[in-house]
Write an enzyme that holds these catalytic residues in place. Sequence first.
Site, PDB file in Angstrom:
ATOM      1  N   ARG A 111      17.944 -28.992  -4.920  1.00 14.10           N
ATOM      2  CA  ARG A 111      16.755 -29.860  -4.924  1.00 14.10           C
ATOM      3  C   ARG A 111      15.992 -29.832  -6.247  1.00 14.10           C
ATOM      4  O   ARG A 111      15.122 -30.652  -6.481  1.00 14.10           O
ATOM      5  CB  ARG A 111      15.825 -29.474  -3.766  1.00 14.10           C
ATOM      6  CG  ARG A 111      16.301 -30.017  -2.433  1.00 14.10           C
ATOM      7  CD  ARG A 111      15.504 -29.453  -1.279  1.00 14.10           C
ATOM      8  NE  ARG A 111      15.941 -28.103  -0.940  1.00 14.10           N
ATOM      9  CZ  ARG A 111      15.339 -27.321  -0.045  1.00 14.10           C
ATOM     10  NH1 ARG A 111      14.265 -27.765   0.596  1.00 14.10           N
ATOM     11  NH2 ARG A 111      15.793 -26.123   0.228  1.00 14.10           N
ATOM     12  N   LYS A 116      18.335 -22.282 -10.381  1.00 18.81           N
ATOM     13  CA  LYS A 116      16.929 -22.428  -9.976  1.00 18.81           C
ATOM     14  C   LYS A 116      16.031 -21.301 -10.471  1.00 18.81           C
ATOM     15  O   LYS A 116      14.946 -21.550 -10.989  1.00 18.81           O
ATOM     16  CB  LYS A 116      16.849 -22.526  -8.451  1.00 18.81           C
ATOM     17  CG  LYS A 116      15.437 -22.496  -7.909  1.00 18.81           C
ATOM     18  CD  LYS A 116      15.320 -23.081  -6.540  1.00 18.81           C
ATOM     19  CE  LYS A 116      15.913 -22.226  -5.454  1.00 18.81           C
ATOM     20  NZ  LYS A 116      15.678 -22.812  -4.124  1.00 18.81           N
ATOM     21  N   TYR A 121       0.007 -26.753 -44.030  1.00 17.67           N
ATOM     22  CA  TYR A 121       1.176 -26.088 -43.466  1.00 17.67           C
ATOM     23  C   TYR A 121       1.463 -24.832 -44.273  1.00 17.67           C
ATOM     24  O   TYR A 121       1.743 -24.906 -45.474  1.00 17.67           O
ATOM     25  CB  TYR A 121       2.414 -26.993 -43.483  1.00 17.67           C
ATOM     26  CG  TYR A 121       3.654 -26.230 -43.083  1.00 17.67           C
ATOM     27  CD1 TYR A 121       3.746 -25.645 -41.822  1.00 17.67           C
ATOM     28  CD2 TYR A 121       4.711 -26.041 -43.972  1.00 17.67           C
ATOM     29  CE1 TYR A 121       4.852 -24.895 -41.459  1.00 17.67           C
ATOM     30  CE2 TYR A 121       5.829 -25.298 -43.617  1.00 17.67           C
ATOM     31  CZ  TYR A 121       5.896 -24.726 -42.359  1.00 17.67           C
ATOM     32  OH  TYR A 121       6.978 -23.974 -42.002  1.00 17.67           O
ATOM     33  N   ARG A 157      -0.161 -30.727 -62.770  1.00 17.50           N
ATOM     34  CA  ARG A 157      -0.242 -32.119 -62.312  1.00 17.50           C
ATOM     35  C   ARG A 157      -0.326 -33.020 -63.531  1.00 17.50           C
ATOM     36  O   ARG A 157      -0.662 -32.570 -64.630  1.00 17.50           O
ATOM     37  CB  ARG A 157      -1.482 -32.310 -61.432  1.00 17.50           C
ATOM     38  CG  ARG A 157      -2.764 -32.082 -62.187  1.00 17.50           C
ATOM     39  CD  ARG A 157      -4.014 -32.210 -61.317  1.00 17.50           C
ATOM     40  NE  ARG A 157      -5.195 -32.037 -62.115  1.00 17.50           N
ATOM     41  CZ  ARG A 157      -6.268 -31.370 -61.723  1.00 17.50           C
ATOM     42  NH1 ARG A 157      -6.302 -30.805 -60.541  1.00 17.50           N
ATOM     43  NH2 ARG A 157      -7.321 -31.291 -62.501  1.00 17.50           N
TER      44      ARG A 157
HETATM   45  C1  UD1 Z   1      15.418 -18.931   3.775  1.00 17.87           C
HETATM   46  C2  UD1 Z   1      15.401 -18.253   5.150  1.00 17.87           C
HETATM   47  C3  UD1 Z   1      14.255 -18.826   5.976  1.00 17.87           C
HETATM   48  C4  UD1 Z   1      12.959 -18.601   5.228  1.00 17.87           C
HETATM   49  C5  UD1 Z   1      13.019 -19.163   3.802  1.00 17.87           C
HETATM   50  C6  UD1 Z   1      11.825 -18.676   3.010  1.00 17.87           C
HETATM   51  C7  UD1 Z   1      17.693 -17.658   5.741  1.00 17.87           C
HETATM   52  C8  UD1 Z   1      18.897 -18.007   6.567  1.00 17.87           C
HETATM   53  N1  UD1 Z   1      16.670 -18.494   5.836  1.00 17.87           N
HETATM   54  O1  UD1 Z   1      15.686 -20.313   3.949  1.00 17.87           O
HETATM   55  O2  UD1 Z   1      14.185 -18.183   7.231  1.00 17.87           O
HETATM   56  O3  UD1 Z   1      11.890 -19.184   5.936  1.00 17.87           O
HETATM   57  O4  UD1 Z   1      14.190 -18.705   3.103  1.00 17.87           O
HETATM   58  O5  UD1 Z   1      11.781 -19.265   1.741  1.00 17.87           O
HETATM   59  O6  UD1 Z   1      17.718 -16.642   5.091  1.00 17.87           O
HETATM   60  N2  UD1 Z   1      21.190 -17.524  -1.578  1.00 17.87           N
HETATM   61  C9  UD1 Z   1      22.298 -16.871  -2.081  1.00 17.87           C
HETATM   62  N3  UD1 Z   1      23.511 -17.080  -1.532  1.00 17.87           N
HETATM   63  C10 UD1 Z   1      23.699 -17.883  -0.452  1.00 17.87           C
HETATM   64  C11 UD1 Z   1      22.566 -18.544   0.083  1.00 17.87           C
HETATM   65  C12 UD1 Z   1      21.330 -18.339  -0.506  1.00 17.87           C
HETATM   66  O7  UD1 Z   1      22.172 -16.121  -3.060  1.00 17.87           O
HETATM   67  O8  UD1 Z   1      24.842 -17.991  -0.003  1.00 17.87           O
HETATM   68  C13 UD1 Z   1      19.879 -17.290  -2.186  1.00 17.87           C
HETATM   69  C14 UD1 Z   1      19.304 -18.540  -2.811  1.00 17.87           C
HETATM   70  O9  UD1 Z   1      19.662 -18.619  -4.181  1.00 17.87           O
HETATM   71  C15 UD1 Z   1      17.805 -18.333  -2.646  1.00 17.87           C
HETATM   72  C16 UD1 Z   1      17.684 -17.467  -1.407  1.00 17.87           C
HETATM   73  O10 UD1 Z   1      18.965 -16.895  -1.192  1.00 17.87           O
HETATM   74  O11 UD1 Z   1      17.240 -17.631  -3.730  1.00 17.87           O
HETATM   75  C17 UD1 Z   1      17.258 -18.254  -0.176  1.00 17.87           C
HETATM   76  O12 UD1 Z   1      18.179 -19.281   0.080  1.00 17.87           O
HETATM   77  P1  UD1 Z   1      17.724 -20.743   0.475  1.00 17.87           P
HETATM   78  O13 UD1 Z   1      18.921 -21.603   0.616  1.00 17.87           O
HETATM   79  O14 UD1 Z   1      16.630 -21.200  -0.416  1.00 17.87           O
HETATM   80  O15 UD1 Z   1      17.151 -20.457   1.955  1.00 17.87           O
HETATM   81  P2  UD1 Z   1      16.067 -21.312   2.718  1.00 17.87           P
HETATM   82  O16 UD1 Z   1      16.731 -22.485   3.340  1.00 17.87           O
HETATM   83  O17 UD1 Z   1      14.900 -21.534   1.856  1.00 17.87           O
HETATM   84 MG    MG Z   2      14.532 -21.337  -0.253  1.00 23.04          MG
END
Ligand code: UD1
Ligand code: MG
Length: 431
Positions: free
Chosen positions: A14, A21, A343, A417
Amino acid sequence: MRAAIILAAGQGTRMKSAMPKVMHRIAGRPMINHLIAACETVFDRIIVVAGPGMPELEKAVLPHASVVQAERLGTGHAARMAAPLLEGFTGDVAVLYGDNPLVSPATLARLVAARAEADLVLLAMRPADPAKYGRVVQDAAGAVERIVEWADANEAERAIGLCNAGVVCAAWPDLARWLGGLTNDNRQGEFYLTDVVEAARAEGRRNRAVEAPEAELRGINSRIELAAAEAEVQARLREAAMLGGATLTLPESVFLAWDTQLGRDVVVEPHVVFAPGVTVEEGVTIRGFSHLEQCVVRSGAIIGPYARLRPGTEVGEGAHVGNFVELKAATLGRGAKANHLTYLGDVTVGAGSNIGAGTITCNYDGVNKHRTVIGAGAFIGSDTALVAPVRVGDRALVAAGSVVTEDVPDDALAVARGRQVNKPGRGFKGR
Ligand code: UD1
Ligand code: MG
């Protein structure tokens, strides 16, 4: 010993960015480094889970370790990637999300302290708009029954105001076991970190949700949320600067970097921007619309309005840098003045020297940069071009409009000059 695992493997679709990110900056520093700095106050070890092909991220988190999650199979799967580095570790481990970088050291301290009362602790919040956060389902006694992801939640669960902030903490042997048992049987087909809550309950273990303000636990998923996080961090930095004894006449118009140092009785007028690496000593006034980066301003100096201080600059005690003056790798001695339209690049200016309006150091020959050295007590007339490398001696005087290509000895007058010629009767005859 306590360790933190920071999940940062997601590309952050996003954000619509070529950059991971967590490398997007807040107050001049990648968001991951904000989170690492907070974690360093509480955890002895930090492991970052990066995605494949993110060398800039792995570099940014040094000296902390990073591991790569080759396939993005969910937050629970990502946390498991740190397991090889934690073999034999028996202390507490917290899992945090790299895209929730604003959590304060105080909140992290409350998180780990709550482990005294529960086997599993998580951070929760009550955001004004719970949006798509995971919802924290509690039982009658207030313990957490489970966390249900928005995508998997029913109407009643989506109506819950308590949201998962995405931080869990438990003893590593427990957490590792719970993570090992996760399945991906859900709407998104992912291994959810949040399912460790149910795993712990199934073993009859106690848990606790520690609540913290939304401002600290907000996730960053879009550039709009990035801007909101920037606003939050700026508000904190401005407050800290003012509590530290600096006056910001219009705080909301001043942009600070994460490491900006402002001494006591510094006055910052409206619309000033501090990029990283700036130290301003006591009693300095920075007038409106100035931009400072990687520089030191010694006590009592006056900068601006409309001044630009670039990397490697040091403005001496009580020196004056006025409007439309750009300094780069410039050292201005005590009490020196460059007040207008100038400058000064790759230059040393001695104490008390005066640089006239429109003076330019010609520091670049198209290939290399060269230095200009101006002694103490010198006077550079207006509209002088100093063709570097060149040295102007102590107390030397350079006539206005000079193009200085040769060194000027101490105490000498340099005139470089064309001479003025007046031709009688040859004036303008247009009208
Ligand atoms: C997650 C939580 C949700 C919470 C929210 C808070 C889970 C399943 N859900 O959702 O309950 O309310 O954060 O912000 O945990 N990431 C990885 N590897 C992966 C997936 C994610 O490293 O395979 C990392 C992402 O880079 C990110 C973080 O984990 O920094 C959270 O992942 P994201 O996809 O943003 O989870 P949310 O849908 O926001
Ligand atoms: Mg998130």
